[in-house]
Each structure stands twice: as C-alpha cells, then as structure tokens.
Design an enzyme around this catalytic site. Structure first.
Site, PDB file in Angstrom:
ATOM      1  N   ALA A 249       2.437  -3.973  11.258  1.00 40.98           N
ATOM      2  CA  ALA A 249       2.573  -5.410  11.561  1.00 40.98           C
ATOM      3  C   ALA A 249       0.936  -5.902  12.087  1.00 40.98           C
ATOM      4  O   ALA A 249       0.880  -6.894  11.958  1.00 40.98           O
ATOM      5  CB  ALA A 249       3.556  -5.704  12.588  1.00 40.98           C
ATOM      6  N   ASP A 250       0.518  -4.787  12.721  1.00 37.86           N
ATOM      7  CA  ASP A 250      -0.750  -5.203  13.154  1.00 37.86           C
ATOM      8  C   ASP A 250      -1.835  -5.508  12.233  1.00 37.86           C
ATOM      9  O   ASP A 250      -2.867  -6.153  12.153  1.00 37.86           O
ATOM     10  CB  ASP A 250      -1.560  -3.794  13.870  1.00 37.86           C
ATOM     11  CG  ASP A 250      -0.845  -3.211  15.082  1.00 37.86           C
ATOM     12  OD1 ASP A 250      -0.912  -3.412  15.994  1.00 37.86           O
ATOM     13  OD2 ASP A 250       0.184  -2.554  14.533  1.00 37.86           O
TER      14      ASP A 250
ATOM     15  N   HIS B 164      -2.403  -0.310  16.329  1.00 38.23           N
ATOM     16  CA  HIS B 164      -1.501   0.120  15.490  1.00 38.23           C
ATOM     17  C   HIS B 164      -0.033  -0.150  16.331  1.00 38.23           C
ATOM     18  O   HIS B 164       0.904   0.413  15.541  1.00 38.23           O
ATOM     19  CB  HIS B 164      -1.930   1.453  15.196  1.00 38.23           C
ATOM     20  CG  HIS B 164      -2.636   1.568  13.792  1.00 38.23           C
ATOM     21  ND1 HIS B 164      -4.170   1.230  13.871  1.00 38.23           N
ATOM     22  CD2 HIS B 164      -2.579   1.987  12.636  1.00 38.23           C
ATOM     23  CE1 HIS B 164      -4.568   1.486  12.621  1.00 38.23           C
ATOM     24  NE2 HIS B 164      -3.607   1.793  11.930  1.00 38.23           N
TER      25      HIS B 164
ATOM     26  N   SER C 271      -5.130  -4.810   0.498  1.00 35.72           N
ATOM     27  CA  SER C 271      -5.763  -6.014   0.416  1.00 35.72           C
ATOM     28  C   SER C 271      -4.478  -7.223   0.907  1.00 35.72           C
ATOM     29  O   SER C 271      -3.934  -7.710   0.019  1.00 35.72           O
ATOM     30  CB  SER C 271      -6.043  -6.652  -1.203  1.00 35.72           C
ATOM     31  OG  SER C 271      -7.097  -5.883  -1.534  1.00 35.72           O
ATOM     32  N   GLU C 272      -4.343  -7.222   2.034  1.00 37.74           N
ATOM     33  CA  GLU C 272      -3.317  -7.754   2.721  1.00 37.74           C
ATOM     34  C   GLU C 272      -3.103  -9.060   2.472  1.00 37.74           C
ATOM     35  O   GLU C 272      -2.034  -9.706   2.048  1.00 37.74           O
ATOM     36  CB  GLU C 272      -3.237  -7.611   4.112  1.00 37.74           C
ATOM     37  CG  GLU C 272      -2.730  -6.044   4.866  1.00 37.74           C
ATOM     38  CD  GLU C 272      -3.993  -5.074   4.778  1.00 37.74           C
ATOM     39  OE1 GLU C 272      -5.016  -5.735   4.269  1.00 37.74           O
ATOM     40  OE2 GLU C 272      -3.632  -3.913   5.103  1.00 37.74           O
TER      41      GLU C 272
ATOM     42  N   GLU D  70       0.808  -1.109   0.062  1.00 40.23           N
ATOM     43  CA  GLU D  70      -0.004  -0.116   0.149  1.00 40.23           C
ATOM     44  C   GLU D  70       0.949   1.149  -0.126  1.00 40.23           C
ATOM     45  O   GLU D  70       1.817   1.487   0.669  1.00 40.23           O
ATOM     46  CB  GLU D  70      -0.893  -0.215   1.284  1.00 40.23           C
ATOM     47  CG  GLU D  70      -2.078  -1.216   1.210  1.00 40.23           C
ATOM     48  CD  GLU D  70      -2.359  -1.730   2.523  1.00 40.23           C
ATOM     49  OE1 GLU D  70      -2.161  -0.782   3.596  1.00 40.23           O
ATOM     50  OE2 GLU D  70      -2.782  -2.981   2.589  1.00 40.23           O
TER      51      GLU D  70
ATOM     52  N   ILE E 143      -1.242  -7.761  10.020  1.00 38.96           N
ATOM     53  CA  ILE E 143      -0.550  -9.216   9.735  1.00 38.96           C
ATOM     54  C   ILE E 143      -1.901 -10.297   9.746  1.00 38.96           C
ATOM     55  O   ILE E 143      -2.245 -10.966   9.012  1.00 38.96           O
ATOM     56  CB  ILE E 143       0.310  -9.931  10.747  1.00 38.96           C
ATOM     57  CG1 ILE E 143       1.768  -9.545  10.316  1.00 38.96           C
ATOM     58  CG2 ILE E 143       0.188 -11.373  10.931  1.00 38.96           C
ATOM     59  CD1 ILE E 143       2.756  -9.396  11.276  1.00 38.96           C
TER      60      ILE E 143
END
Lengths: 79, 818
Positions: B554-555, B597, B529-530, B499, B557
């Site tokens: 990382a949050d 976050h 769209s992780e 992103e 994930i």
C-alpha cells in the site's frame, strides 16, 4: 560393499519457517535422478521452491505429496 | 521471471553497439495534387470546414472569457478555456485518418481533438446510425435542442448535436455530454469514439493503453489514440504507459490472437511550450520530441516528427501508424509540431515568447495553408474560405444561443436535488459471476499449488477446538485466492496484472497457482510502473473489461497517486454515471520493514470520494468481500494486511469451498459484550479480542465490532451497540490525525450522543513514521493499549493496566505537529 544412501532433507527456509508441505514430486518413486536435478516442490504459506537431488542415484520417496514436513525431516533417499 | 526466457550470459555479454532506427523528421513529400486524388476534394473541403468550425468554436470561448460576450450573446463563462487556436491541423489531420470505431483520449487542451474526432466520425458513419446515436442520448433531449437551435437533418443535424452537447458540457449544463459533471477538460462521447479528455497532463496515455489492451483481448478492430502535449514527455506516467504498451512479453510470451504490441498511438501535439516552459531547449533533454521513442523499444515506437500545420502530412502519418497498429506492431509515437497562436489560458500574457516569434508562425496557419492549396488546385472558390468562416460564425452563434438558453440547455439543479452529484459517485451495480464455461487452460487439479489449497481444512480449528496451523487450514490469503480464481475462471472479461503476479503468485502468494491455469493475457507480470498499472486498469474497464490489479505494498499508492485519486475515483461521476469502472485495486499493508513499507493508508484512500474501500480481517470475510469487490461495477480498493495473510478462520465453523459474496459496507459483531463497544479496522480486530479477554477478567464485557469495510459504511450496528454499552473505542493502525477512525468516532458521537456516557476514544497509530520490527509494538495499538484506554477513560474504578507507552498528552503533541 554397502550401498551409499544420501538423504534429501527439508532445508532451513528462514528463521520464521518451521514446516513445509510437499506440494509436488517432480520425479517418480524409483526413478533414477541426477545430482542437481529438481526432484520435488515444497511450499510454505508464503513461498514455493524446488529442491534438487543432492546426489545421483535411484529416488526413494519417503514423504508423499500433501504431507507436511518439519525442517530437517527426510523427504527422500537417493541410493 | 518466466523460465521460458533464458538470460544467457554468452548473449548478454557480447560486444555490440546499439543502432537506433532512423526517425523521420518532416519527411512528408506528397504533391498536393496526389493528396487531392487520394482523399477527394469533398473530403479535403470538409477537413477545411472542420478546422474553421473548431477555430470559431474556440474563438467564441475566448471572446466570452475576454469580454463576456460573443456575437451579441452575453454570458459569464466561469470555467477554463485552454485553447488550441493554431493547432487545428493536428487534430483534424489525425481525424482524417481515423475510423469511427477508433477511440481518442484527449488532453486538457482538447476542444479541437474532441470536435475533430466527432466531426470525422459523423462524416463517415451511416446516417441511420447517427440518428440512433442522437435518439439514445439523454432520451433524445439533446437532439431536440439541436433541431431547435439550427434547422437541419442528417449529418448537419449530427454536427449541431455534437457542438451543442460539447458546449453545453463546457457550460456545465444538464444536457451536456457528461450531464454537466465534466466541463471543458473532461468531455467525452463514446458513440463517436470520443473517450474522455483529461485535465491532468499526460493522464490519457495510460488510460488509452488500458483501453487498447481491452480492445486486443475483446478482438475489436479499432485503435486507441492517446493525445498529449509536448510537456507530457516530462511526466513519468507517460513513459510508464509507453513502456507498458511495448512490453516484450506481448510478443515473446502472449499467445495468438492476443499477442503483439498494443494498438495505441501516442500522439504528441507539440506546440513547443508546456504552458510557458519551453520544452526543446529549456525544460527537456530532447531536441526533437520523436527522439524519445528510441528510449522505449528497439523499433523506436515507429516515431516520426511531422508537420502539424499540414493536415495532409498528419493524415498520412496517422494512416501509416494506424496500419502498423492494426498489424499488431504497436505502439507508435508521433511528434506533431504546430504552434499555439492563442495563450495557454486567458491569463496568459505571452511573457515567455516574443512578438517576433509569434509573427514567424503566422505564415504557418493550417487553415490558410489548406485553403490556399485547395484554391490553387481549383478545388475551392476564391472566396471559399470566407464563406466557410461566415457559415461557421452563424452556426456557432446558434449553438451558443442554445447552450445558454435555460429552456434548451437547463442548468444542473443541485438545489432541487441536493444529492444529485452524490448519486453519481457509485452505480451500486453488481455483475454476478457469469454462468459461463470455464476459461481455465488446465483443470485446477493440474496445479500443485491449487491441489495443495484443495487439501486444506475448511475449518480453522481441530476437533478439540485448537487452532490449526496455516499450513493445514484455509487462511485469509487462501480466501482471497479462491475468490479471485472463482471469478477469473468464469468471467473472460476479467484480467489481472501487477508486479510478480504470475509465477511468483504476487509477493505474498495470493495469486500462486493461478499461472498454472490462466493464460498470459488474463494474468501477467506488470513492470514496476504503479501509475501505468492503475491507469491501464482504468482504461481496460472503461472500454468494457473488468480489471484486478495489485500494488504489492500500500505504501506504493503514492506512485499511482493521480491514477487512483483523480482518475479511478472520479470518472464514474465525471461521466454522470455513463462510464463504469469495475476495477479492484489490491494493496497489501506491510509490517516489519519500517516507515516506507508498513503504513496503513486505508484512511487516505477512504478520504477520496469515489472509491469503495474494504479491509477484511478473517478468511471468511476476505473470500466473501473479495468476491463482492470483483462483482462490483464500482472501483473497490482492497487492503490486505500482511500480518493477517496466515490467519485461519476462528469465528465461523468453516470457510465454504464454493463461492459466496458478503455485502460491502456492513460491519460485524465479532464478540458480544455490554460494557464497551470496540470498533476495529483491519488487523486491529485481533488485539481487540485479546484485550476483550483481559477486560473480562476485570469485569468489563467488551463488544468487538469489525468494520470490514470503510466505504460504504452502515453505522446502524455500531449505533445499536453503543446504545447498549454507552462507550465507544475505535482502534485502527492508521495514523490518527484526519483518519477514518476519527470519522467513525465523530459520526457515532453526532448520531449516538444520547447513548454515550463519555466521549469516544480513537486509538490509532501516532502521527509519526512506522518504526522497524523491533519497535512496532510501540506504534500499532496492542491489546494492553486497548485495556489501558478502556480502564483509564471509561472504567477508572477498575484496576488500570498501564503497560503501554501511550501515556502522552495529545494536545501538546498536536502543538508540535504530532
């Protein structure tokens, strides 16, 4: 009649930012610029932004690419 | 974000109504005689034979599950059997229209898809090529077993080879295609275009899309097929993948020859049930599955509903979609209706469907349908089908006998090789930066941001030893940027997405300036769209590329949970090391924004076997470790602390301008001391150093070791340190319960027990949410918390220094779940 001069300052970029680097002049020294036209790109460690000419006139660059300016410093004069 | 695309209110605000292109439903109307002429009788008899073989193959599995025997062979098969009996027309119809070089990515119900693609490729590839494929597989061992099982040569032998390699895999034998590490739902055999089946519903959608991206970038001819069932339309990652493949930028911004929608066909084998939940009418909003194409792109993904009980209708549709994909008009979607006569699995009691319904579909058996048409057209003898069934029974029986024969298909011997599976987790391979010409589209000097980087001091301190501001010296962020740019410049196989990665340079500026010198197809902005970001990175790498993707925080994930935990971490081992996944997954660890976050999830990732994990804390380490991560042929997750992005170098004189690598897995002593070892993870290094100065004033000399990596991890420097100090404190910002810090402490206790004068301490974050900026210092371990721990637990004779809030009873908290 004295020529009016408008200065382009480093704006306040957030409460945690005190200085910014002149990354790139988008206009050359001595070039005519229009109010609202982007003239310089400055950056902090986190972000980069273009600054617009605050007035129309001829650009006089005060600080060169690569220099580090404090918030409130004069980057250029437009006369 | 690109300035080239102007959002003009005069256009966006126009009154309009949207029209959806017609979505054909069962439109195939070609007389059988014409189809016979088109394909030829031989090909259609072959298609019938393939369906019969697939049905017999699955009937064999069903028989083993139900009775423990098949045609006189007794065998206790303990694995899964998700059968597709009744759906053979969809798989074989698709294979009829696919080229050998096309890739299929299977679903969990993939025996038919796998065999159909393999048999189709065997029918089309030159025999010499088939011989080469068989000779290369496992040193020819499988070919020998196949020859022993069924006498034959050429294509017939290749078919036996395919069925035996697949069945041996289902039975988890060492000679299976995945070396016994995959099984029924994970089999693969790339030489015939059979890319992995996937036990996770819908997971192939994103992986196939990534492979399609790689094929486009590599200039390869084939397309990718993402197989999924109708139930997969309820899975978010499937939608993410379809959107990713159809992204507007592929047509508006990417340059030829890389432009155009990706060549991936989303092939939904729609058997009307998602296990037992009835999709149309019960669990989904759509009436016709094909309708969902309209929700993704203006061309509705060229969606169609076709009759999966008619091989010819499916072949016709796949051929047309394939042509569109080759013409850069992908992706495409097919809703292929068929009916699963067998249960979902062997425990399926058909509680969700009536006998009447099953009876209605008996008249639509794809095998009987094609056989009747061929017989009616005089292209098959009256008893032709019975003959094919009889032959299939004999061949599958022979293959089965070979698959359960220890001499021909030996079991995986873990007892003889206890670390056999462990040895498959990582290849340990590295690909250095290629000695190739620059791929940059402009010199670095053309980029203002990169000029700015070049002007910075390589050293972190001035001549008097005072630290320089991050505006003036290379920071941790800059170290990452340089390592990424060095690799991107010389390695055309590496592509990066995430992103805001392009113009913005990532939310935290790590890739800033790179868009000035790299084209869109090497560096692009991904949708939010992780799941698709990670899944496409996997597919891209699986198909021969190298991927670097970013998750911003990382949050996030959790949004890519399956893709990271089940796919990225597992495919190297599940392929017995045959697939390589050179993927770098970057994730920043936040700060100041509170619970969603700011969490350090490094311990969670380190817990999952199959992922290498690094967490650099200095500019020098960041540059060297990132370069190693990008060189690694194994997946590496890179944690980057937002609080450290602006750190300048203070441990080494300077950060070299040229590229260099640092070995993954080696902790480093950042400050020497004799009284206590403080082992830190990530940003905890800095409070530990501050604490070491305070402790020095109390007469305690702390040795500070920066873990730098979590997986792999060399304990030797830590054990050597503890042998000198006798005390260990591990500091981390991850929540303590079940954390990597606990693992480090426990392992040092086990192997360094004789050196320890007291039990090690773990100082992590408490087991509750990360609070906002105003309360963060009460949550993440601070210098005074470290001083408190050392003085209170290891040196009680020194003046305690209780300035923190961590004076709680851990056992009492644990009783409350904290």
């Amino acid at each position: 009649m004295a020529q009016s001069v408008t200065v382009l300052l480093v704006p306040q970029l957030g409460t945690e930012v005190t200085e910014a680097e002149i990354t790139e002049w988008l206009m050359a020294d001595g070039e005519p610029v229009e109010a609202g036209e982007p003239v310089v790109n400055i950056s902090t460690t986190k972000m980069a932004m273009d600054l617009e000419a605050p007035a129309s006139g001829r650009l006089k660059i005060v600080m060169e690419e690569g220099e580090i300016a404090k918030v409130g410093d004069t980057l250029a004069e437009i006369s | 974000m690109p300035k080239a695309l102007v959002i003009d209110p005069a256009v966006t605000r126009q009154r309009d109504s949207l029209a959806v292109p017609p979505i054909p439903v069962h439109a195939y109307d070609v007389p059988f005689a014409d189809a016979l002429t088109l394909h030829g009788a031989e090909t259609l008899r072959d298609a019938l034979r393939h369906m019969v073989l697939i049905r017999e193959f699955e009937s064999m599995l069903a028989s083993f599950k139900a009775t423990g025997a098949y045609r006189g062979v007794d065998y206790a098969y303990r694995g899964p059997a998700h059968l597709s009996i009744g759906q053979e027309g969809a798989a074989v119809g698709a294979a009829l229209a696919l080229a050998p070089e096309d890739y299929t990515f299977g679903s969990h119900r993939s025996h038919g898809e796998f065999l159909a693609k393999g048999l189709g490729a065997i029918a089309r590839l030159p025999e010499a090529e088939l011989d080469g494929i068989m000779a290369r597989q496992d040193g020819g061992r499988l070919r020998e077993a196949a020859e022993t099982a069924v006498a034959g040569e050429g294509r017939a032998l290749a078919e036996t080879f395919l069925m035996l390699g697949f069945l041996a895999e289902i039975f988890m034998r060492a000679t299976g295609f995945n070396g016994g590490m995959g099984g029924s739902m994970h089999a693969f055999f790339p030489p015939l275009g059979c890319y992995p089946n996937n036990a996770i519903v819908g997971a192939s959608a994103g992986i196939a899309t990534g492979a399609a991206l790689r094929r486009r970038l590599a200039g390869e001819a084939g397309i990718c097929v993402a197989h999924a069932g109708d139930g997969a339309t309820g899975c978010g990652p499937v939608w993410e993948a379809m959107n990713f493949a159809a992204m507007g930028q592929l047509s508006t911004l990417w340059e030829a020859p890389f432009d155009g929608g990706l060549p991936v066909l989303f092939f939904f084998t729609n058997n009307f049930y998602a296990m037992g939940g009835q999709t149309s009418g019960e669990t989904m909003g759509w009436d016709r599955l094909s309708r969902i194409g309209a929700g993704v792109a203006p061309n509705a993904l060229h969606a169609e509903t076709v009759d999966g009980t008619d091989v010819l209708a499916v072949a016709d549709a796949v051929a047309r979609k394939r042509a569109l994909l080759v013409d850069r008009q992908g992706p495409a979607l097919l809703d292929v209706e068929c009916y699963r006569i067998s249960g979902h699995s062997t425990t399926d009691a058909n509680a969700y469907r009536s006998r009447d319904e099953l009876k209605l579909w008996e008249a639509h058996d794809p095998i009987a349908r094609l056989a009747t048409s061929l017989i009616d057209a005089g292209a098959l003898a009256e008893d032709g089908l019975a003959a094919l069934e009889e032959e299939a029974g004999r061949r599958i029986e022979a293959v089965t006998r070979a698959a359960v024969d220890e001499a021909l298909s030996p079991s995986v011997d873990i007892v003889a090789h206890p670390v056999l599976i462990g040895d498959l987790m990582f290849s340990g391979g590295e690909t250095p930066v290629p000695d190739a010409p620059s791929t940059l589209t402009a010199p670095r000097e053309a980029s203002a941001a990169l000029r700015k980087l070049a002007r910075k001091s390589r050293a972190g301190r001035d001549a008097d030893g005072a630290p320089l501001s991050p505006m003036r010296a290379i920071t941790l962020r800059d170290g990452l940027t340089e390592a990424i740019l060095d690799r991107m410049e010389r390695d055309p196989r590496l592509a990066a997405w995430g992103e805001e990665l392009r113009e913005w340079g990532g939310a935290f500026g790590v890739t800033r300036g790179l868009s000035d010198v790299l084209p869109y197809h090497r560096l692009f902005n991904a949708p939010i769209s992780e799941a698709a970001i990670v899944a496409t990175a996997i597919g891209h790498a699986m198909a021969g590329g190298r991927s670097m993707v970013e998750l911003m925080y990382a949050d996030f994930i959790g949004r890519a949970g399956d893709e990271i935990f089940n796919q990225l971490a597992k495919w190297q081992a599940m392929s017995a090391g045959q697939l390589k996944l050179p993927v770098v997954l970057r994730a920043s660890v936040g700060s100041k924004y509170g619970a969603q976050h700011s969490q350090d999830w490094s311990a969670l990732i380190a817990h999952i076997p199959g992922l290498k994990v690094i967490y650099p804390a200095t500019p020098y380490d960041a540059k060297g470790l990132m370069a190693s991560a990008l060189a690694s042929d194994d997946p590496v997750v890179v944690f980057e602390s937002q609080r450290l992005y602006d750190r300048v170098e203070q441990f080494r004189h300077a950060v070299p301008a040229e590229s260099y690598t640092l070995p993954l897995g080696v902790p480093e002593v950042k400050r020497e001391g004799r009284d206590v070892t403080v082992l830190t993870i990530g940003p905890s290094l800095y409070p530990a150093l501050d604490a070491a100065r305070d402790l020095a004033a109390l007469g305690v000399a702390a040795e500070v070791i920066d873990a730098r990596s979590l997986v792999p991890f060399d304990y030797a420097p830590v054990l050597a340190s503890v042998a000198r100090t006798g005390h260990l404190l591990v500091v981390s910002e991850a929540s303590e319960r079940g954390s990597m810090a606990q693992t480090l402490a426990a392992t040092v206790t086990r192997h360094g027990f004789a050196s320890l004068k007291a039990a090690p301490i773990v100082l992590g974050a408490p087991n509750w949410i990360v609070p906002g900026a105003e309360m963060e210092t009460t949550y993440f371990p601070q210098a005074h918390d470290i001083v408190d721990a050392v003085t209170a637990e290891f040196y009680p004779d020194r003046k305690p220094n209780r300035r923190g809030v961590r004076d709680w009873d851990g056992l009492s908290l644990a009783r409350r779940g904290l």
